[in-house]
Enzyme design. Structure first.
Site, mmCIF file in Angstrom:
data_model
loop_
_atom_site.group_PDB
_atom_site.id
_atom_site.type_symbol
_atom_site.label_atom_id
_atom_site.label_comp_id
_atom_site.label_asym_id
_atom_site.label_seq_id
_atom_site.Cartn_x
_atom_site.Cartn_y
_atom_site.Cartn_z
ATOM 1 N N ASP A 1 0.861 -1.184 0.000
ATOM 2 C CA ASP A 1 0.000 0.000 0.000
ATOM 3 C C ASP A 1 0.898 1.235 0.000
ATOM 4 O OD1 ASP A 1 0.996 0.167 2.562
ATOM 5 O OD2 ASP A 1 -0.925 -0.179 3.555
ATOM 6 N N SER A 2 0.300 2.414 -0.115
ATOM 7 C CA SER A 2 1.118 3.621 -0.277
ATOM 8 C C SER A 2 1.576 4.205 1.048
ATOM 9 C CB SER A 2 0.319 4.678 -1.024
ATOM 10 O OG SER A 2 -0.719 5.159 -0.189
ATOM 11 N N GLY A 3 1.027 3.722 2.147
ATOM 12 C CA GLY A 3 1.334 4.294 3.446
ATOM 13 C C GLY A 3 0.299 5.316 3.885
ATOM 14 N N GLY A 4 -0.467 5.805 2.947
ATOM 15 C CA GLY A 4 -1.447 6.851 3.245
ATOM 16 C C GLY A 4 -2.480 6.421 4.276
ATOM 17 N N ASP B 1 -2.910 8.295 -1.875
ATOM 18 C CA ASP B 1 -4.244 8.912 -1.862
ATOM 19 C C ASP B 1 -4.574 9.401 -0.466
ATOM 20 O OD1 ASP B 1 -4.426 6.386 -0.661
ATOM 21 O OD2 ASP B 1 -6.545 6.203 -1.167
ATOM 22 N N GLY C 1 -11.204 3.966 0.593
ATOM 23 C CA GLY C 1 -12.096 4.793 1.397
ATOM 24 C C GLY C 1 -13.315 4.084 1.939
ATOM 25 N N CYS D 1 -7.262 -28.267 6.691
ATOM 26 C CA CYS D 1 -5.966 -27.639 6.973
ATOM 27 C C CYS D 1 -5.171 -28.448 7.988
ATOM 28 C CB CYS D 1 -6.151 -26.187 7.433
ATOM 29 S SG CYS D 1 -6.413 -25.970 9.214
ATOM 30 N N HIS E 1 -5.147 -21.708 10.591
ATOM 31 C CA HIS E 1 -6.503 -22.153 10.242
ATOM 32 C C HIS E 1 -7.312 -21.032 9.575
ATOM 33 C CE1 HIS E 1 -10.575 -23.562 10.136
ATOM 34 N NE2 HIS E 1 -10.900 -22.400 10.696
HETATM 35 ZN ZN LIG Z 1 -8.666 -25.687 9.558
#
Ligand SMILES: [Zn+2]
Length: 365
Positions: free
Chosen positions: A78-81, A132, A230, A320, A349
């Protein structure tokens, strides 16, 4: 609803995709080899955090974010904004950029479209985001428009800087700071010569006419993909959906579309069905660390005493490594005794559950 394959310099990404959040160059509690086994094809990194620690230049000198964290597959930053907006104190926004104090030590920093691009090029993610302003909620129409206009001007500046510097990524061997040619272990291909993709971000608050205008003018600037920003800033869920649905109508179908910061398992399915290709959210990982687990039978709060003698798997329909091996009683015990393993297993999980959910969506298309 659509299915596609994004080709990045660090391998393919099957969409629609859920991107686990790796804020500090780690998905908290989960080693990279397990993420690979879970089938994660793309991770999200947070520029704000990496900018503060260990620092962009440090990561660049170590060969970029992929090499630093030993993650050969795709990364988006992301831009950090948004983090400046949500985490830092004493934020001051001007046309030039944002001055803010670090949430860690109070030190003063400045982020602008140019410095946010430079930071993301230094980190070297495959997909980077324009800088942004995330408009707060609620906000009056005048404020939303002014914020949207500034985001559009920042989008142009982001793109200009990116076009001038995009081959300075650490894994591009034509750049002097490149450590050496890197080979992608998954594809065996050299990553030199290709570079990052830049996505633009649509703002416009909760106003549908402004969303339309923001989408059209962002497309005019021209980006490799488009994000809806936003949202998930405190508005009701029904409103989020309404804005997403309306905004998607104005975005090009031949580019990747990314909905930022969403959502619950039900929401990611819903938005994938509306045509969103990419989503990210801290929910599965953050909830896991608080003992809140998503299962095919609904949410399980593993801290509850009722699971103390429960020998069944966490989710009988989950394949899983956690559900195959451990009982609810054991997971409850680990959580109750505050063992580190509780966070690891719970996160594995929840991520599996999100990734499987998306895989089912892809298979249904
Ligand atoms: Zn699981």
């Amino acid at each position: 609803m659509r299915r596609a394959r994004l080709l990045t310099p660090h391998g393919p990404v099957e969409t629609p995709v859920f991107m686990p959040v790796g804020t500090q160059a780690t998905v908290k509690g989960v080693p990279q080899d397990i993420l690979e086994q879970l089938g994660v094809q793309i991770l999200l990194g947070n520029t704000y955090h990496l900018y503060l620690r260990p620092g962009i230049e440090q990561v660049r000198e170590l060969g970029g974010l992929h090499r630093f964290m030993s993650w050969p597959r795709a990364i988006l930053t992301d831009s950090g904004g948004f983090q400046v907006f949500s985490l830092s104190e004493l934020r001051k926004v001007t046309e030039e950029g944002v001055t803010f104090r670090s949430h860690l030590d109070g030190s003063l920093h400045f982020l602008s479209p140019e410095t946010a691009m430079a930071a993301q090029i230094g980190l070297g993610a495959d997909i980077i985001m324009a800088f942004d302003e995330c408009t707060e909620y609620p906000a009056d129409l005048q404020r939303v428009r002014a914020s949207m206009e500034m985001t559009l001007r920042w989008a142009e500046r982001s793109k200009k800087y990116f076009e001038e510097h995009k081959f300075e990524v650490p894994w591009n061997s034509h750049h002097p700071s490149a450590v050496s040619r890197q080979q992608n272990p998954d594809t065996g291909k050299q990553t030199e010569g290709c570079t990052q993709a830049l996505f633009g971000i649509v703002q416009g608050g909760m106003d549908l006419a402004l969303r339309k205008e923001s989408a059209e003018r962002t497309i005019e600037i021209g980006f490799d993909g488009y994000a809806i920003g936003g949202l998930s800033v405190g508005e009701p869920r029904a409103l989020t959906r309404e804005v997403v649905e309306a905004t998607l109508e104005y975005l090009p179908q031949d580019k990747p579309l990314y909905l930022m910061g969403v959502g619950t398992p039900e929401e990611i399915v819903e938005y994938a069905k509306l045509g969103v290709d990419m989503m990210d959210c801290v929910l599965p990982t953050r909830a896991a660390r608080h003992g809140l687990l998503f299962t095919s039978e609904g949410k399980v709060s593993i801290k509850q005493a009722r699971y103390a003698g429960d020998q069944g798997p966490l989710d009988p329909n989950c394949d899983c490594r956690v559900c195959r091996r451990y009982s609810r009683a054991y997971l409850r015990h680990l959580y109750a005794t505050n063992e580190v393993l509780a966070q690891v297993l719970n996160t594995v999980h929840n991520l599996s559950f999100y990734l499987d959910t998306m895989q089912r969506v892809r298979h249904s298309i």
